[in-house]
Scaffold this motif. Structure first.
Motif, PDB file in Angstrom:
ATOM      1  N   GLU A 161       0.847  -1.200   0.000  1.00 41.13           N
ATOM      2  CA  GLU A 161       0.000   0.000   0.000  1.00 41.13           C
ATOM      3  C   GLU A 161       0.881   1.249   0.000  1.00 41.13           C
ATOM      4  OE1 GLU A 161      -3.567   0.278   2.709  1.00 41.13           O
ATOM      5  OE2 GLU A 161      -2.262   1.749   3.693  1.00 41.13           O
ATOM      6  N   ARG A 162       0.448   2.280  -0.686  1.00 44.11           N
ATOM      7  CA  ARG A 162       1.234   3.517  -0.716  1.00 44.11           C
ATOM      8  C   ARG A 162       0.329   4.726  -0.461  1.00 44.11           C
ATOM      9  NH1 ARG A 162       3.244   3.491  -7.072  1.00 44.11           N
ATOM     10  NH2 ARG A 162       1.187   3.262  -8.078  1.00 44.11           N
ATOM     11  N   ASN A 163       0.978   5.803   0.023  1.00 44.40           N
ATOM     12  CA  ASN A 163       0.238   6.987   0.462  1.00 44.40           C
ATOM     13  C   ASN A 163       0.757   8.248  -0.228  1.00 44.40           C
ATOM     14  OD1 ASN A 163      -1.388   5.979   3.069  1.00 44.40           O
ATOM     15  ND2 ASN A 163       0.645   5.026   3.045  1.00 44.40           N
ATOM     16  N   ALA A 164      -0.138   9.195  -0.395  1.00 44.63           N
ATOM     17  CA  ALA A 164       0.234  10.494  -0.974  1.00 44.63           C
ATOM     18  C   ALA A 164      -0.688  11.562  -0.399  1.00 44.63           C
ATOM     19  CB  ALA A 164       0.128  10.458  -2.496  1.00 44.63           C
ATOM     20  N   VAL A 165      -0.294  12.800  -0.591  1.00 48.40           N
ATOM     21  CA  VAL A 165      -1.118  13.933  -0.164  1.00 48.40           C
ATOM     22  C   VAL A 165      -1.284  14.879  -1.342  1.00 48.40           C
ATOM     23  CG1 VAL A 165      -1.304  15.952   1.348  1.00 48.40           C
ATOM     24  CG2 VAL A 165      -0.387  13.787   2.246  1.00 48.40           C
ATOM     25  N   VAL A 166      -2.525  15.179  -1.676  1.00 46.13           N
ATOM     26  CA  VAL A 166      -2.833  16.172  -2.706  1.00 46.13           C
ATOM     27  C   VAL A 166      -3.233  17.468  -2.005  1.00 46.13           C
ATOM     28  CG1 VAL A 166      -4.484  16.824  -4.508  1.00 46.13           C
ATOM     29  CG2 VAL A 166      -3.505  14.523  -4.472  1.00 46.13           C
ATOM     30  N   THR A 167      -2.609  18.566  -2.398  1.00 43.10           N
ATOM     31  CA  THR A 167      -2.905  19.867  -1.796  1.00 43.10           C
ATOM     32  C   THR A 167      -3.699  20.715  -2.783  1.00 43.10           C
ATOM     33  OG1 THR A 167      -0.881  19.794  -0.487  1.00 43.10           O
ATOM     34  CG2 THR A 167      -1.946  21.941  -0.736  1.00 43.10           C
ATOM     35  N   VAL A 168      -4.829  21.208  -2.309  1.00 41.93           N
ATOM     36  CA  VAL A 168      -5.691  22.084  -3.106  1.00 41.93           C
ATOM     37  C   VAL A 168      -5.596  23.478  -2.492  1.00 41.93           C
ATOM     38  CG1 VAL A 168      -8.026  22.489  -3.965  1.00 41.93           C
ATOM     39  CG2 VAL A 168      -7.220  20.145  -3.567  1.00 41.93           C
ATOM     40  N   SER A 169      -5.104  24.447  -3.276  1.00 40.80           N
ATOM     41  CA  SER A 169      -4.805  25.769  -2.715  1.00 40.80           C
ATOM     42  C   SER A 169      -5.313  26.886  -3.619  1.00 40.80           C
ATOM     43  CB  SER A 169      -3.289  25.905  -2.520  1.00 40.80           C
ATOM     44  OG  SER A 169      -2.930  27.232  -2.220  1.00 40.80           O
TER      45      SER A 169
END
Length: 481
Positions: free
Chosen positions: A267-275
Protein backbone atom coordinates in the motif's frame (compact mmCIF):
# COMPACT_ATOMS: atom_id res chain seq x y z
CA UNK A 1 -39.50 151.19 16.57
CA UNK A 2 -42.14 150.66 19.22
CA UNK A 3 -44.47 149.25 16.59
CA UNK A 4 -41.88 146.62 15.54
CA UNK A 5 -41.29 145.52 19.11
CA UNK A 6 -44.98 145.18 19.68
CA UNK A 7 -45.38 143.03 16.57
CA UNK A 8 -42.57 140.71 17.60
CA UNK A 9 -44.07 140.29 21.07
CA UNK A 10 -47.46 139.38 19.63
CA UNK A 11 -45.95 136.80 17.26
CA UNK A 12 -43.92 135.22 20.05
CA UNK A 13 -46.94 134.82 22.29
CA UNK A 14 -48.94 133.29 19.41
CA UNK A 15 -46.24 130.75 18.73
CA UNK A 16 -46.13 129.75 22.37
CA UNK A 17 -49.86 129.28 22.46
CA UNK A 18 -49.81 127.13 19.31
CA UNK A 19 -47.00 125.04 20.67
CA UNK A 20 -48.78 124.35 23.91
CA UNK A 21 -51.91 123.34 21.99
CA UNK A 22 -50.12 120.54 19.90
CA UNK A 23 -48.32 118.94 22.84
CA UNK A 24 -51.44 118.77 24.85
CA UNK A 25 -53.39 117.06 22.06
CA UNK A 26 -55.19 113.79 23.16
CA UNK A 27 -53.71 110.70 21.29
CA UNK A 28 -57.10 109.11 21.00
CA UNK A 29 -58.26 111.87 18.79
CA UNK A 30 -56.53 110.15 15.77
CA UNK A 31 -58.28 106.91 14.83
CA UNK A 32 -56.23 103.71 14.14
CA UNK A 33 -57.59 100.21 13.62
CA UNK A 34 -55.99 97.00 12.36
CA UNK A 35 -58.12 94.10 11.17
CA UNK A 36 -57.98 91.30 12.06
CA UNK A 37 -56.33 91.70 15.42
CA UNK A 38 -55.58 87.98 15.78
CA UNK A 39 -53.98 85.81 13.13
CA UNK A 40 -53.20 82.10 13.22
CA UNK A 41 -50.87 80.12 10.95
CA UNK A 42 -50.20 76.44 10.54
CA UNK A 43 -46.73 75.00 11.10
CA UNK A 44 -46.15 75.30 7.35
CA UNK A 45 -46.40 79.12 7.64
CA UNK A 46 -47.72 81.44 4.96
CA UNK A 47 -48.81 85.04 4.37
CA UNK A 48 -51.79 87.15 5.44
CA UNK A 49 -52.80 90.76 4.68
CA UNK A 50 -54.16 93.04 7.43
CA UNK A 51 -56.20 96.20 6.79
CA UNK A 52 -54.90 99.37 8.51
CA UNK A 53 -57.40 102.27 8.81
CA UNK A 54 -56.25 105.69 10.14
CA UNK A 55 -56.45 109.41 9.41
CA UNK A 56 -52.86 109.81 10.37
CA UNK A 57 -50.52 110.82 7.63
CA UNK A 58 -48.29 107.80 8.34
CA UNK A 59 -48.17 104.61 10.38
CA UNK A 60 -45.52 102.07 11.27
CA UNK A 61 -45.48 98.41 12.23
CA UNK A 62 -42.98 96.18 14.03
CA UNK A 63 -42.72 92.50 15.07
CA UNK A 64 -41.12 91.13 18.18
CA UNK A 65 -40.20 87.82 16.45
CA UNK A 66 -37.77 87.29 13.60
CA UNK A 67 -39.89 84.52 12.11
CA UNK A 68 -42.78 86.94 11.55
CA UNK A 69 -41.91 89.28 8.69
CA UNK A 70 -43.79 92.53 7.88
CA UNK A 71 -44.31 94.45 4.68
CA UNK A 72 -46.29 97.74 4.41
CA UNK A 73 -48.15 98.55 1.19
CA UNK A 74 -50.61 101.47 1.28
CA UNK A 75 -53.31 100.67 3.80
CA UNK A 76 -52.27 97.01 3.94
CA UNK A 77 -49.91 95.22 6.27
CA UNK A 78 -48.65 91.87 4.95
CA UNK A 79 -47.56 89.27 7.50
CA UNK A 80 -45.33 86.41 6.33
CA UNK A 81 -44.62 83.61 8.74
CA UNK A 82 -41.86 81.10 8.08
CA UNK A 83 -42.50 77.37 8.38
CA UNK A 84 -41.21 75.71 11.50
CA UNK A 85 -40.72 72.22 12.88
CA UNK A 86 -41.11 72.91 16.58
CA UNK A 87 -43.35 70.58 18.55
CA UNK A 88 -44.69 73.55 20.55
CA UNK A 89 -46.95 76.45 19.50
CA UNK A 90 -45.21 79.81 19.10
CA UNK A 91 -46.56 83.40 19.28
CA UNK A 92 -45.50 86.89 18.25
CA UNK A 93 -46.82 90.44 18.65
CA UNK A 94 -47.08 92.96 15.84
CA UNK A 95 -47.40 96.60 16.96
CA UNK A 96 -48.91 99.20 14.62
CA UNK A 97 -48.35 102.88 15.51
CA UNK A 98 -49.57 106.24 14.17
CA UNK A 99 -49.00 109.75 15.47
CA UNK A 100 -51.61 110.81 18.07
CA UNK A 101 -53.22 107.36 17.86
CA UNK A 102 -53.45 104.46 20.31
CA UNK A 103 -51.01 101.65 19.42
CA UNK A 104 -52.69 98.56 17.96
CA UNK A 105 -51.45 95.09 18.89
CA UNK A 106 -51.96 92.12 16.56
CA UNK A 107 -51.51 88.66 18.10
CA UNK A 108 -49.85 86.14 15.78
CA UNK A 109 -49.94 82.43 16.65
CA UNK A 110 -48.38 79.54 14.76
CA UNK A 111 -49.41 75.91 15.42
CA UNK A 112 -46.94 73.29 16.64
CA UNK A 113 -45.46 70.97 14.04
CA UNK A 114 -46.37 67.28 14.05
CA UNK A 115 -43.92 65.01 15.84
CA UNK A 116 -41.48 63.52 13.31
CA UNK A 117 -42.18 59.98 12.06
CA UNK A 118 -39.94 57.68 10.03
CA UNK A 119 -40.43 54.18 8.63
CA UNK A 120 -38.01 52.21 6.43
CA UNK A 121 -38.90 49.19 4.31
CA UNK A 122 -35.87 47.36 5.72
CA UNK A 123 -33.37 47.92 8.50
CA UNK A 124 -31.03 45.03 7.63
CA UNK A 125 -29.50 44.43 4.19
CA UNK A 126 -27.48 41.33 3.34
CA UNK A 127 -25.15 41.20 0.35
CA UNK A 128 -23.13 38.48 -1.35
CA UNK A 129 -19.37 38.76 -1.28
CA UNK A 130 -18.46 38.77 -4.95
CA UNK A 131 -21.65 39.81 -6.74
CA UNK A 132 -22.32 43.44 -7.68
CA UNK A 133 -25.71 44.31 -6.21
CA UNK A 134 -27.82 47.40 -5.53
CA UNK A 135 -30.50 47.25 -2.88
CA UNK A 136 -33.18 49.86 -2.29
CA UNK A 137 -34.93 50.97 0.91
CA UNK A 138 -38.13 53.02 0.71
CA UNK A 139 -38.60 55.91 3.17
CA UNK A 140 -41.91 57.02 4.68
CA UNK A 141 -41.90 60.17 6.83
CA UNK A 142 -43.94 63.29 7.55
CA UNK A 143 -40.81 65.40 7.35
CA UNK A 144 -39.52 67.26 4.31
CA UNK A 145 -35.95 67.18 5.49
CA UNK A 146 -34.27 63.74 5.19
CA UNK A 147 -30.56 63.09 5.38
CA UNK A 148 -28.14 60.18 5.72
CA UNK A 149 -25.66 60.08 8.59
CA UNK A 150 -22.64 58.06 7.43
CA UNK A 151 -20.08 59.10 10.03
CA UNK A 152 -19.92 55.56 11.47
CA UNK A 153 -20.22 53.80 8.09
CA UNK A 154 -17.30 51.92 6.55
CA UNK A 155 -15.88 53.21 3.27
CA UNK A 156 -16.76 50.01 1.35
CA UNK A 157 -20.45 50.83 1.75
CA UNK A 158 -22.05 53.47 -0.50
CA UNK A 159 -25.46 55.04 0.15
CA UNK A 160 -27.32 57.36 -2.24
CA UNK A 161 -30.46 59.30 -1.25
CA UNK A 162 -33.01 59.80 -4.03
CA UNK A 163 -33.77 63.39 -5.08
CA UNK A 164 -37.34 63.12 -3.84
CA UNK A 165 -36.04 61.65 -0.56
CA UNK A 166 -38.52 58.80 -0.63
CA UNK A 167 -35.90 56.08 -1.05
CA UNK A 168 -32.20 55.31 -0.82
CA UNK A 169 -29.96 52.80 -2.59
CA UNK A 170 -27.02 50.86 -1.20
CA UNK A 171 -24.11 49.33 -3.10
CA UNK A 172 -20.98 47.65 -1.75
CA UNK A 173 -17.46 47.09 -2.92
CA UNK A 174 -16.82 43.41 -3.65
CA UNK A 175 -15.43 41.54 -0.68
CA UNK A 176 -12.40 39.27 -0.76
CA UNK A 177 -12.02 39.20 2.99
CA UNK A 178 -13.92 37.82 5.97
CA UNK A 179 -17.60 38.62 6.46
CA UNK A 180 -18.11 42.26 7.40
CA UNK A 181 -20.77 44.59 8.73
CA UNK A 182 -21.42 48.32 9.02
CA UNK A 183 -24.24 50.75 9.85
CA UNK A 184 -25.61 54.13 8.81
CA UNK A 185 -28.52 56.26 10.00
CA UNK A 186 -31.48 57.85 8.26
CA UNK A 187 -32.62 61.08 9.96
CA UNK A 188 -35.91 62.78 9.14
CA UNK A 189 -36.67 66.26 10.49
CA UNK A 190 -34.69 69.00 12.20
CA UNK A 191 -32.59 69.07 15.32
CA UNK A 192 -35.51 69.97 17.58
CA UNK A 193 -37.98 67.51 16.03
CA UNK A 194 -36.64 64.47 14.24
CA UNK A 195 -36.85 60.71 13.98
CA UNK A 196 -33.98 58.42 13.10
CA UNK A 197 -33.50 54.79 12.13
CA UNK A 198 -30.35 52.70 11.89
CA UNK A 199 -29.68 50.39 8.94
CA UNK A 200 -27.31 47.42 9.30
CA UNK A 201 -25.46 46.27 6.20
CA UNK A 202 -23.95 42.77 6.12
CA UNK A 203 -21.69 41.30 3.47
CA UNK A 204 -20.85 37.60 3.19
CA UNK A 205 -17.42 36.12 3.62
CA UNK A 206 -15.41 36.73 0.48
CA UNK A 207 -12.26 34.99 1.55
CA UNK A 208 -11.44 31.76 -0.24
CA UNK A 209 -12.87 28.79 1.62
CA UNK A 210 -12.19 25.50 -0.09
CA UNK A 211 -14.73 22.79 0.67
CA UNK A 212 -14.17 19.34 -0.84
CA UNK A 213 -16.55 16.41 -1.07
CA UNK A 214 -13.85 14.22 0.47
CA UNK A 215 -10.46 14.72 2.09
CA UNK A 216 -9.61 11.01 2.36
CA UNK A 217 -9.85 8.67 -0.61
CA UNK A 218 -8.78 5.15 -1.36
CA UNK A 219 -7.71 4.01 -4.79
CA UNK A 220 -7.61 0.31 -5.51
CA UNK A 221 -4.58 -1.27 -7.11
CA UNK A 222 -5.99 -0.49 -10.57
CA UNK A 223 -5.54 3.21 -9.81
CA UNK A 224 -8.82 4.11 -11.57
CA UNK A 225 -9.59 7.77 -11.05
CA UNK A 226 -11.51 9.22 -8.11
CA UNK A 227 -13.57 12.41 -8.50
CA UNK A 228 -13.49 14.99 -5.71
CA UNK A 229 -15.86 17.95 -6.08
CA UNK A 230 -15.30 21.41 -4.63
CA UNK A 231 -17.37 24.48 -3.84
CA UNK A 232 -15.20 26.53 -6.22
CA UNK A 233 -14.14 26.38 -9.83
CA UNK A 234 -11.25 23.94 -9.45
CA UNK A 235 -9.59 25.30 -12.58
CA UNK A 236 -8.87 28.47 -10.60
CA UNK A 237 -7.13 26.51 -7.85
CA UNK A 238 -3.61 25.14 -7.58
CA UNK A 239 -3.40 21.35 -7.36
CA UNK A 240 -0.22 19.57 -6.30
CA UNK A 241 0.73 16.02 -5.27
CA UNK A 242 3.68 15.09 -3.10
CA UNK A 243 4.10 11.74 -4.90
CA UNK A 244 4.98 11.20 -8.54
CA UNK A 245 2.65 8.21 -8.82
CA UNK A 246 -0.38 10.18 -7.60
CA UNK A 247 -1.84 12.19 -10.47
CA UNK A 248 -4.19 15.13 -9.93
CA UNK A 249 -6.09 17.06 -12.61
CA UNK A 250 -8.72 19.82 -12.69
CA UNK A 251 -11.71 19.01 -14.92
CA UNK A 252 -15.12 20.53 -15.60
CA UNK A 253 -16.62 18.03 -13.14
CA UNK A 254 -14.11 18.50 -10.34
CA UNK A 255 -10.72 17.23 -9.21
CA UNK A 256 -9.68 13.88 -10.66
CA UNK A 257 -7.15 11.90 -8.64
CA UNK A 258 -5.71 8.75 -10.20
CA UNK A 259 -2.68 6.48 -10.17
CA UNK A 260 -1.02 3.83 -12.31
CA UNK A 261 -1.56 0.21 -11.37
CA UNK A 262 -0.07 -1.11 -8.15
CA UNK A 263 -0.82 -4.80 -8.52
CA UNK A 264 0.60 -7.12 -5.87
CA UNK A 265 2.52 -4.28 -4.22
CA UNK A 266 2.56 -2.64 -0.81
CA UNK A 267 0.00 0.00 0.00
CA UNK A 268 1.23 3.52 -0.72
CA UNK A 269 0.24 6.99 0.46
CA UNK A 270 0.23 10.49 -0.97
CA UNK A 271 -1.12 13.93 -0.16
CA UNK A 272 -2.83 16.17 -2.71
CA UNK A 273 -2.90 19.87 -1.80
CA UNK A 274 -5.69 22.08 -3.11
CA UNK A 275 -4.80 25.77 -2.72
CA UNK A 276 -5.96 29.22 -3.76
CA UNK A 277 -2.33 30.19 -4.23
CA UNK A 278 -2.40 32.45 -1.17
CA UNK A 279 -3.14 31.40 2.37
CA UNK A 280 -5.96 28.88 2.03
CA UNK A 281 -5.37 25.21 1.29
CA UNK A 282 -6.94 21.82 1.93
CA UNK A 283 -5.17 18.48 1.93
CA UNK A 284 -6.56 15.25 0.51
CA UNK A 285 -5.03 12.06 1.88
CA UNK A 286 -4.70 9.42 -0.82
CA UNK A 287 -4.17 5.71 -0.17
CA UNK A 288 -3.63 3.19 -2.95
CA UNK A 289 -3.96 -0.47 -2.13
CA UNK A 290 -1.75 -3.10 -3.71
CA UNK A 291 -3.97 -6.16 -3.98
CA UNK A 292 -3.98 -8.48 -6.97
CA UNK A 293 -6.92 -7.94 -9.30
CA UNK A 294 -7.29 -11.27 -11.03
CA UNK A 295 -10.21 -13.37 -12.14
CA UNK A 296 -12.48 -13.88 -9.14
CA UNK A 297 -11.23 -10.87 -7.15
CA UNK A 298 -13.84 -8.64 -5.59
CA UNK A 299 -13.56 -5.19 -7.13
CA UNK A 300 -13.81 -2.31 -4.65
CA UNK A 301 -14.35 1.28 -5.62
CA UNK A 302 -14.79 4.28 -3.33
CA UNK A 303 -15.08 2.03 -0.30
CA UNK A 304 -17.76 -0.30 -1.64
CA UNK A 305 -17.79 -3.70 -3.30
CA UNK A 306 -19.20 -3.24 -6.79
CA UNK A 307 -18.29 -6.34 -8.78
CA UNK A 308 -16.18 -9.38 -9.40
CA UNK A 309 -13.20 -9.34 -11.77
CA UNK A 310 -13.89 -11.39 -14.89
CA UNK A 311 -10.46 -10.97 -16.37
CA UNK A 312 -7.46 -8.65 -16.08
CA UNK A 313 -4.90 -8.92 -18.85
CA UNK A 314 -3.31 -7.04 -21.73
CA UNK A 315 -3.95 -3.66 -20.07
CA UNK A 316 -7.71 -4.15 -19.71
CA UNK A 317 -9.84 -5.15 -16.76
CA UNK A 318 -13.44 -6.40 -16.94
CA UNK A 319 -15.75 -6.41 -13.93
CA UNK A 320 -19.10 -8.18 -13.60
CA UNK A 321 -21.55 -6.24 -11.42
CA UNK A 322 -22.60 -7.66 -8.05
CA UNK A 323 -26.19 -6.54 -8.62
CA UNK A 324 -28.78 -7.32 -11.25
CA UNK A 325 -32.35 -6.31 -12.07
CA UNK A 326 -35.42 -8.29 -13.09
CA UNK A 327 -38.27 -7.45 -15.41
CA UNK A 328 -36.57 -5.04 -17.81
CA UNK A 329 -37.33 -5.21 -21.51
CA UNK A 330 -34.51 -4.58 -23.95
CA UNK A 331 -36.46 -1.95 -25.85
CA UNK A 332 -39.95 -0.58 -26.41
CA UNK A 333 -38.95 0.24 -30.00
CA UNK A 334 -39.39 -2.27 -32.83
CA UNK A 335 -36.31 -1.14 -34.74
CA UNK A 336 -32.61 -1.91 -35.02
CA UNK A 337 -30.05 0.35 -33.38
CA UNK A 338 -27.04 -1.01 -35.24
CA UNK A 339 -26.51 -2.22 -38.78
CA UNK A 340 -23.72 -4.51 -37.50
CA UNK A 341 -26.10 -6.44 -35.24
CA UNK A 342 -24.25 -8.81 -32.89
CA UNK A 343 -20.88 -7.65 -34.23
CA UNK A 344 -21.28 -4.20 -32.66
CA UNK A 345 -19.22 -3.55 -29.53
CA UNK A 346 -20.97 -2.89 -26.24
CA UNK A 347 -19.54 0.63 -25.92
CA UNK A 348 -20.61 1.59 -29.44
CA UNK A 349 -24.09 0.24 -28.81
CA UNK A 350 -24.65 2.35 -25.73
CA UNK A 351 -23.35 5.42 -27.55
CA UNK A 352 -25.85 4.85 -30.35
CA UNK A 353 -28.67 4.27 -27.89
CA UNK A 354 -27.92 7.55 -26.10
CA UNK A 355 -28.32 9.43 -29.37
CA UNK A 356 -32.00 8.50 -29.37
CA UNK A 357 -34.47 11.01 -27.97
CA UNK A 358 -35.89 9.91 -24.59
CA UNK A 359 -33.56 6.91 -24.73
CA UNK A 360 -33.92 6.02 -21.02
CA UNK A 361 -37.60 5.23 -21.49
CA UNK A 362 -37.12 3.52 -24.85
CA UNK A 363 -34.18 1.29 -23.80
CA UNK A 364 -34.64 0.27 -20.13
CA UNK A 365 -31.73 -2.19 -19.96
CA UNK A 366 -29.27 0.44 -21.20
CA UNK A 367 -30.77 2.99 -18.80
CA UNK A 368 -30.12 0.55 -15.94
CA UNK A 369 -26.42 0.35 -16.86
CA UNK A 370 -26.31 4.15 -16.94
CA UNK A 371 -27.76 4.10 -13.40
CA UNK A 372 -24.81 1.91 -12.43
CA UNK A 373 -22.52 4.71 -13.60
CA UNK A 374 -24.25 7.12 -11.23
CA UNK A 375 -24.45 4.64 -8.37
CA UNK A 376 -20.80 3.56 -8.41
CA UNK A 377 -19.10 6.64 -9.86
CA UNK A 378 -17.45 4.39 -12.48
CA UNK A 379 -18.18 5.38 -16.05
CA UNK A 380 -18.76 2.78 -18.75
CA UNK A 381 -21.13 0.11 -17.42
CA UNK A 382 -22.85 -1.65 -20.31
CA UNK A 383 -24.48 -4.91 -21.38
CA UNK A 384 -22.10 -7.74 -22.30
CA UNK A 385 -21.81 -8.95 -25.88
CA UNK A 386 -22.80 -12.46 -26.96
CA UNK A 387 -20.49 -15.48 -26.95
CA UNK A 388 -20.22 -15.09 -30.71
CA UNK A 389 -17.37 -12.74 -29.92
CA UNK A 390 -14.71 -14.94 -28.29
CA UNK A 391 -13.20 -11.90 -26.56
CA UNK A 392 -16.48 -10.68 -25.12
CA UNK A 393 -17.14 -10.48 -21.36
CA UNK A 394 -19.76 -13.21 -21.78
CA UNK A 395 -17.11 -15.53 -23.20
CA UNK A 396 -14.84 -14.72 -20.24
CA UNK A 397 -17.66 -15.42 -17.79
CA UNK A 398 -18.41 -18.78 -19.39
CA UNK A 399 -14.73 -19.67 -19.44
CA UNK A 400 -14.44 -19.00 -15.70
CA UNK A 401 -17.98 -19.75 -14.57
CA UNK A 402 -16.99 -22.29 -11.93
CA UNK A 403 -14.61 -19.88 -10.22
CA UNK A 404 -17.02 -16.93 -10.51
CA UNK A 405 -19.91 -19.00 -9.25
CA UNK A 406 -17.98 -19.86 -6.10
CA UNK A 407 -17.17 -16.20 -5.44
CA UNK A 408 -20.75 -15.10 -5.95
CA UNK A 409 -21.95 -17.76 -3.53
CA UNK A 410 -20.36 -15.59 -0.81
CA UNK A 411 -22.84 -12.87 -1.71
CA UNK A 412 -25.80 -15.21 -2.00
CA UNK A 413 -25.72 -14.92 -5.78
CA UNK A 414 -24.20 -18.23 -6.90
CA UNK A 415 -25.95 -21.30 -8.24
CA UNK A 416 -25.16 -21.10 -11.93
CA UNK A 417 -23.81 -24.65 -11.81
CA UNK A 418 -26.41 -25.97 -9.41
CA UNK A 419 -28.36 -28.74 -11.13
CA UNK A 420 -31.44 -28.12 -9.00
CA UNK A 421 -34.37 -26.17 -10.46
CA UNK A 422 -33.62 -22.63 -9.32
CA UNK A 423 -33.75 -19.14 -10.71
CA UNK A 424 -30.06 -18.76 -11.38
CA UNK A 425 -29.70 -22.03 -13.25
CA UNK A 426 -32.52 -21.25 -15.60
CA UNK A 427 -32.13 -17.46 -15.77
CA UNK A 428 -31.23 -15.78 -19.02
CA UNK A 429 -29.39 -12.45 -19.29
CA UNK A 430 -29.73 -9.67 -21.81
CA UNK A 431 -26.76 -8.87 -24.06
CA UNK A 432 -26.24 -5.73 -26.11
CA UNK A 433 -26.38 -7.71 -29.37
CA UNK A 434 -29.30 -7.50 -31.76
CA UNK A 435 -30.63 -10.26 -34.02
CA UNK A 436 -29.33 -9.84 -37.57
CA UNK A 437 -32.52 -11.35 -38.95
CA UNK A 438 -35.14 -9.36 -37.04
CA UNK A 439 -35.09 -5.84 -35.64
CA UNK A 440 -37.61 -6.97 -33.00
CA UNK A 441 -35.17 -9.38 -31.33
CA UNK A 442 -32.00 -9.21 -29.27
CA UNK A 443 -29.79 -11.97 -27.84
CA UNK A 444 -30.08 -13.41 -24.36
CA UNK A 445 -27.48 -15.80 -22.91
CA UNK A 446 -27.42 -18.38 -20.13
CA UNK A 447 -24.50 -18.81 -17.72
CA UNK A 448 -25.26 -22.28 -16.35
CA UNK A 449 -24.58 -25.78 -17.59
CA UNK A 450 -26.44 -25.04 -20.77
CA UNK A 451 -24.14 -22.39 -22.20
CA UNK A 452 -26.19 -21.06 -25.04
CA UNK A 453 -27.45 -17.78 -26.47
CA UNK A 454 -30.66 -17.27 -28.37
CA UNK A 455 -32.77 -14.48 -29.79
CA UNK A 456 -35.53 -13.02 -27.67
CA UNK A 457 -38.17 -10.39 -28.27
CA UNK A 458 -36.87 -6.96 -27.27
CA UNK A 459 -40.19 -6.13 -25.64
CA UNK A 460 -40.41 -9.39 -23.63
CA UNK A 461 -38.96 -9.96 -20.17
CA UNK A 462 -40.81 -13.11 -18.99
CA UNK A 463 -40.80 -16.62 -20.40
CA UNK A 464 -43.70 -17.51 -22.62
CA UNK A 465 -43.59 -21.21 -21.80
CA UNK A 466 -42.55 -21.08 -18.15
CA UNK A 467 -39.33 -23.06 -18.56
CA UNK A 468 -37.49 -20.24 -16.75
CA UNK A 469 -38.96 -17.28 -14.91
CA UNK A 470 -37.51 -14.10 -16.40
CA UNK A 471 -34.80 -12.38 -18.39
CA UNK A 472 -32.35 -10.55 -16.10
CA UNK A 473 -30.06 -7.58 -16.62
CA UNK A 474 -26.51 -7.55 -15.22
CA UNK A 475 -23.96 -5.04 -16.47
CA UNK A 476 -20.22 -5.28 -17.11
CA UNK A 477 -17.57 -2.59 -16.64
CA UNK A 478 -14.44 -2.57 -18.80
CA UNK A 479 -11.46 -0.26 -18.48
CA UNK A 480 -8.19 0.06 -20.37
CA UNK A 481 -5.23 1.12 -18.28
Amino acid sequence: MKKNLMLMLVLSIWGMLCSCSDSDKDPSEVPLTVSPSKVEFSAQGGSRELAVVTTAEAWTASSDAEWCKLEQAGDKLKLTVESHNEVELRAAKVTVKAEYAVDQIVEVRQSAAAEATLELSADVLEFKAKTAETKTITIETNQADVKIDTKDMESWCHVTLAEDKTSLSVTLDLNSEAARETTFKVIAGTESNNAEAEVTVKQADGSIQIELSSTEIELNSLGYRMLVTANLDVKQLQLTSNADWCKVEATDNGIVISAPTNFDQDERNAVVTVSDGKETSVEVKVVQTGEKLETGSIFNYNGQEVGVVIQNENGQIDVWALEEKEGLVWSTENKAISDLFYMESAQNMIKKVKQEENWQAKYPVFAYCAEMDEKTGMEGWCLPETDMNSKSPYHKIIANIKQLDAVLEQFGQGGYLNSSFNRKYYAKYWTCSEDQNSSANAYICQYGESKNCRVWGKGESNSKNGNFPTVLTRCVWSYKY
